[in-house]
Design an enzyme around this catalytic site. Structure first.
Site, PDB file in Angstrom:
ATOM      1  N   ALA A 257      -1.059  -6.203 -10.731  1.00 15.79           N
ATOM      2  CA  ALA A 257       0.329  -6.381 -10.270  1.00 15.79           C
ATOM      3  C   ALA A 257       1.218  -5.157 -10.451  1.00 15.79           C
ATOM      4  CB  ALA A 257       0.956  -7.576 -11.000  1.00 15.79           C
TER       5      ALA A 257
ATOM      6  N   GLY B 287       0.089  -0.088  -6.482  1.00 20.67           N
ATOM      7  CA  GLY B 287       0.779   0.195  -5.223  1.00 20.67           C
ATOM      8  C   GLY B 287       0.944  -1.041  -4.360  1.00 20.67           C
ATOM      9  N   ILE B 288      -0.067  -1.880  -4.298  1.00 19.97           N
ATOM     10  CA  ILE B 288       0.048  -3.154  -3.580  1.00 19.97           C
ATOM     11  C   ILE B 288       0.713  -4.188  -4.484  1.00 19.97           C
ATOM     12  CG2 ILE B 288      -1.227  -5.082  -2.556  1.00 19.97           C
ATOM     13  CD1 ILE B 288      -3.486  -2.992  -1.937  1.00 19.97           C
TER      14      ILE B 288
ATOM     15  N   ASP C 197      -1.849  -6.908 -15.299  1.00 14.68           N
ATOM     16  CA  ASP C 197      -2.469  -5.589 -15.059  1.00 14.68           C
ATOM     17  C   ASP C 197      -2.925  -5.063 -16.414  1.00 14.68           C
ATOM     18  OD1 ASP C 197      -2.960  -2.760 -14.174  1.00 14.68           O
ATOM     19  OD2 ASP C 197      -1.848  -3.377 -12.399  1.00 14.68           O
TER      20      ASP C 197
ATOM     21  N   ILE D  10      -8.419  -8.891  -2.409  1.00 10.64           N
ATOM     22  CA  ILE D  10      -7.911  -7.742  -1.651  1.00 10.64           C
ATOM     23  C   ILE D  10      -8.723  -6.483  -1.992  1.00 10.64           C
ATOM     24  CG2 ILE D  10      -5.905  -6.192  -1.406  1.00 10.64           C
ATOM     25  CD1 ILE D  10      -4.099  -8.664  -1.755  1.00 10.64           C
TER      26      ILE D  10
ATOM     27  N   ASN E 251     -11.152  -3.518  -2.490  1.00  9.90           N
ATOM     28  CA  ASN E 251     -12.225  -3.002  -1.621  1.00  9.90           C
ATOM     29  C   ASN E 251     -13.445  -2.560  -2.407  1.00  9.90           C
ATOM     30  OD1 ASN E 251     -11.621  -3.076   1.183  1.00  9.90           O
ATOM     31  ND2 ASN E 251      -9.916  -1.655   0.812  1.00  9.90           N
TER      32      ASN E 251
ATOM     33  N   ASP F 126      -5.801  -6.447   8.994  1.00  7.61           N
ATOM     34  CA  ASP F 126      -6.429  -6.113  10.279  1.00  7.61           C
ATOM     35  C   ASP F 126      -5.736  -6.870  11.412  1.00  7.61           C
ATOM     36  OD1 ASP F 126      -8.382  -4.533   8.923  1.00  7.61           O
ATOM     37  OD2 ASP F 126      -9.436  -6.373   8.396  1.00  7.61           O
TER      38      ASP F 126
ATOM     39  N   ARG G 187      -2.241  -5.337  11.983  1.00  2.62           N
ATOM     40  CA  ARG G 187      -2.359  -4.085  12.767  1.00  2.62           C
ATOM     41  C   ARG G 187      -2.687  -4.379  14.221  1.00  2.62           C
ATOM     42  NH1 ARG G 187      -5.767  -1.455   7.936  1.00  2.62           N
ATOM     43  NH2 ARG G 187      -4.075  -0.342   6.902  1.00  2.62           N
TER      44      ARG G 187
ATOM     45  N   HIS H 243     -14.295  -6.161   6.798  1.00  4.68           N
ATOM     46  CA  HIS H 243     -13.109  -5.318   6.589  1.00  4.68           C
ATOM     47  C   HIS H 243     -13.512  -3.893   6.240  1.00  4.68           C
ATOM     48  CE1 HIS H 243      -9.076  -4.088   5.682  1.00  4.68           C
ATOM     49  NE2 HIS H 243      -9.464  -3.675   4.486  1.00  4.68           N
TER      50      HIS H 243
HETATM   51  N1  LIG Z   1      -8.051  -5.867   1.793  1.00  4.31           N
HETATM   52  C1  LIG Z   1      -7.297  -4.943   2.349  1.00  4.31           C
HETATM   53  O1  LIG Z   1      -6.925  -5.045   3.524  1.00  4.31           O
HETATM   54  C2  LIG Z   1      -6.809  -3.779   1.547  1.00  4.31           C
HETATM   55  C3  LIG Z   1      -7.342  -3.512   0.323  1.00  4.31           C
HETATM   56  N2  LIG Z   1      -6.893  -2.467  -0.445  1.00  4.31           N
HETATM   57  C4  LIG Z   1      -7.518  -2.251  -1.752  1.00  4.31           C
HETATM   58  O2  LIG Z   1      -6.676  -2.770  -2.778  1.00  4.31           O
HETATM   59  C5  LIG Z   1      -6.989  -2.118  -4.013  1.00  4.31           C
HETATM   60  C6  LIG Z   1      -5.719  -1.699  -4.751  1.00  4.31           C
HETATM   61  O3  LIG Z   1      -5.032  -0.720  -4.021  1.00  4.31           O
HETATM   62  P1  LIG Z   1      -3.650  -0.073  -4.568  1.00  4.31           P
HETATM   63  O4  LIG Z   1      -2.749  -1.134  -5.051  1.00  4.31           O
HETATM   64  O5  LIG Z   1      -3.190   0.878  -3.556  1.00  4.31           O
HETATM   65  O6  LIG Z   1      -4.219   0.735  -5.841  1.00  4.31           O
HETATM   66  P2  LIG Z   1      -3.393   1.212  -7.156  1.00  4.31           P
HETATM   67  O7  LIG Z   1      -4.274   2.179  -7.871  1.00  4.31           O
HETATM   68  O8  LIG Z   1      -2.036   1.636  -6.774  1.00  4.31           O
HETATM   69  O9  LIG Z   1      -3.250  -0.135  -7.999  1.00  4.31           O
HETATM   70  C7  LIG Z   1      -4.363  -0.780  -8.551  1.00  4.31           C
HETATM   71  C8  LIG Z   1      -3.933  -1.451  -9.820  1.00  4.31           C
HETATM   72  O10 LIG Z   1      -5.080  -2.133 -10.342  1.00  4.31           O
HETATM   73  C9  LIG Z   1      -4.961  -2.029 -11.747  1.00  4.31           C
HETATM   74  N3  LIG Z   1      -6.245  -2.305 -12.385  1.00  4.31           N
HETATM   75  C10 LIG Z   1      -7.309  -1.498 -12.566  1.00  4.31           C
HETATM   76  N4  LIG Z   1      -8.264  -2.138 -13.249  1.00  4.31           N
HETATM   77  C11 LIG Z   1      -7.810  -3.372 -13.502  1.00  4.31           C
HETATM   78  C12 LIG Z   1      -8.310  -4.500 -14.188  1.00  4.31           C
HETATM   79  N5  LIG Z   1      -9.521  -4.500 -14.754  1.00  4.31           N
HETATM   80  N6  LIG Z   1      -7.541  -5.616 -14.249  1.00  4.31           N
HETATM   81  C13 LIG Z   1      -6.323  -5.633 -13.671  1.00  4.31           C
HETATM   82  N7  LIG Z   1      -5.771  -4.611 -13.034  1.00  4.31           N
HETATM   83  C14 LIG Z   1      -6.509  -3.484 -12.951  1.00  4.31           C
HETATM   84  C15 LIG Z   1      -4.467  -0.631 -11.997  1.00  4.31           C
HETATM   85  O11 LIG Z   1      -3.922  -0.503 -13.309  1.00  4.31           O
HETATM   86  C16 LIG Z   1      -3.432  -0.484 -10.901  1.00  4.31           C
HETATM   87  O12 LIG Z   1      -2.147  -0.873 -11.349  1.00  4.31           O
HETATM   88  C17 LIG Z   1      -7.912  -0.953  -3.639  1.00  4.31           C
HETATM   89  O13 LIG Z   1      -9.247  -1.313  -3.908  1.00  4.31           O
HETATM   90  C18 LIG Z   1      -7.705  -0.805  -2.146  1.00  4.31           C
HETATM   91  O14 LIG Z   1      -8.796  -0.223  -1.489  1.00  4.31           O
HETATM   92  C19 LIG Z   1      -5.881  -1.669  -0.005  1.00  4.31           C
HETATM   93  C20 LIG Z   1      -5.279  -1.912   1.219  1.00  4.31           C
HETATM   94  C21 LIG Z   1      -5.742  -2.943   2.112  1.00  4.31           C
HETATM   95  O1  LIG Z   2      -8.294   1.754   4.135  1.00  2.00           O
HETATM   96  C1  LIG Z   2      -8.276   1.476   2.924  1.00  2.00           C
HETATM   97  O2  LIG Z   2      -8.928   2.067   2.068  1.00  2.00           O
HETATM   98  C2  LIG Z   2      -7.410   0.335   2.505  1.00  2.00           C
HETATM   99  C3  LIG Z   2      -7.652  -0.779   3.424  1.00  2.00           C
HETATM  100  O3  LIG Z   2      -8.579  -1.545   3.258  1.00  2.00           O
HETATM  101  C4  LIG Z   2      -6.823  -0.865   4.619  1.00  2.00           C
HETATM  102  O4  LIG Z   2      -5.767  -0.235   4.706  1.00  2.00           O
HETATM  103  O5  LIG Z   2      -7.226  -1.602   5.531  1.00  2.00           O
END
Ligand SMILES: NC(=O)C1=CN([C@@H]2O[C@H](COP(=O)(O)OP(=O)(O)OC[C@H]3O[C@@H](n4cnc5c(N)ncnc54)[C@H](O)[C@@H]3O)[C@@H](O)[C@H]2O)C=CC1
Ligand SMILES: O=C([O-])CC(=O)C(=O)O
Length: 345
Positions: free
Chosen positions: A39, A42-43, A64, A147, A149, A180, A183, A207
């Protein structure tokens, strides 16, 4: 969802009257706890904000490994229904999860330019495994919105962990592919010159790259001004949408704001389904028998127990039929990689 947010921003009377129109009295709107794992990321942060605006949520748990007290204190000042609590570090994970109806997982590392989603596997697979082990222990009946990846592998990992714990219910595990769809809707509306809020486009498959298959032949409203080349370009842009953001952010991560929006839409749909709102349909990557692959994204009807019905693909154009056949080998191997990881470690 957008209307929910707008109504919430206008003030609680309009959101409660909306709930009343849906058949809930303000007293009988069920209590629902939502936990966000990751939490402070970035997301996670904008998603925490959007879930705080959701009138179906009565308790919001923000977990988190670091940073959640600040995020929780900040979000908790917003004058909406839910009570917010922050939880930090593994010893607080159980408390964060206990009693959750929906658990949303955006925990893990994001891509940098030049990486594929699969390049995140080595780190994120372990994170997802440990979080799912805790979910099986503390809230085995929750709907899980994955969510993190690579979704094509993290969902199978979650399924295997739940199976090992004896808690697996295929109706309750979802890979979030809503971005998806978001978009595909936006790009289609721009190209076809139709009002974006009226657009619907199913996106099926998985995805990552070519496993993302938007079905523009089923898009509504129908556009007669799009050539085959336009459809090909729209398909490619939807498949590469994540990479477009990763490159634009130039090393500072991947989609966060649009993902938080998409995650909030999908969680809202899950909550509506749990609350018995009829005809809630969203695309999601779920256990499936509509192709020979064990997991597949398609339209899913959501209900009181999670997945009520996995809907079929409907009629496909020749271009989409080809896309479907081309995506299967990659999707199959990503699924198998997840299953193997969960069972060997
Ligand atoms: N399904 C989808 O369409 C999408 C998926 N993603 C994925 O979402 C994930 C997160 O992306 P962001 O928020 O940009 O990354 P981020 O690095 O900004 O945030 C991730 C958070 O997860 C936390 N974290 C790490 N290990 C943890 C654990 N064991 N328990 C709880 N929290 C933990 C970190 O401390 C951090 O606050 C990535 O894997 C990214 O690829 C991103 C965009 C779209
Ligand atoms: O592209 C990435 O790594 C994050 C993601 O899954 C998306 O934006 O669809």
């Amino acid at each position: 969802m957008l209307r929910s947010i707008q109504a919430t921003l206008r003030g609680s009377p309009s959101s409660s009257s909306r709930l009343l129109r849906r058949g809930f009295s303000s007293e009988s709107t069920p209590d629902r706890k939502v936990a966000v794992l990751g939490a402070a990321g970035g997301i996670g942060q904008p998603l925490a904000l959007l879930m705080k605006l959701n009138p179906f949520v009565s308790k919001l748990a923000l977990y988190d490994i670091a940073g959640t007290p600040g995020v929780a204190a900040d979000v908790s000042h917003i004058n909406t229904r839910s009570e917010v609590a922050g939880y930090m570090g593994e010893e607080q994970l159980g408390k964060a999860l206990e009693g959750s109806d929906v658990v949303i997982i955006p925990a893990g590392v994001p891509r940098k330019p030049g990486m594929t989603r699969d390049d995140l596997f080595n780190i994120n697979a372990g994170i997802v495994k440990s979080l799912c082990t805790a979910i099986a222990k503390y809230c085995p009946n929750a709907l899980v919105n994955m969510i993190s990846n690579p979704v094509n592998s993290t969902v199978p990992i979650a399924a295997e962990i739940f199976k090992k714990a004896g808690t697996y219910d295929e109706k309750k595990l979802f890979g979030v592919t809503t971005l998806d769809v978001v978009r595909a809707k936006t790009f289609y509306a721009g190209k076809a010159n139709v009002p974006v809020m009226e657009v619907n486009v199913p996106v099926v498959g998985g995805h990552a790259g070519i496993t993302i298959l938007p079905l523009f032949s089923q898009a509504s409203p129908k556009a007669n001004n799009l050539s085959d080349e336009d459809i090909k370009a729209l398909t490619k842009r939807t498949q590469d949408g994540g990479t477009e953001v990763v490159e634009a952010k130039a090393g500072k991560g991947s989609a966060t704001l649009s993902m938080a929006y998409a995650g909030a839409i999908f969680a809202d749909a899950c909550l509506k389904g749990l609350n018995g709102v009829p005809d809630v349909v969203e695309c999601s990557f779920v256990q499936s028998s509509i192709t020979e692959l064990p997991f597949f994204a398609s339209k899913v009807r959501l209900g009181k127990n999670g997945v009520e019905e996995v809907l079929g693909l409907g009629p496909l154009s020749d271009f989409e039929k080809q896309g479907l056949e081309s995506l299967k080998p990659e999707l199959k191997s990503s699924i198998e990689k997840g299953i193997m990881f969960a069972n060997q470690s």
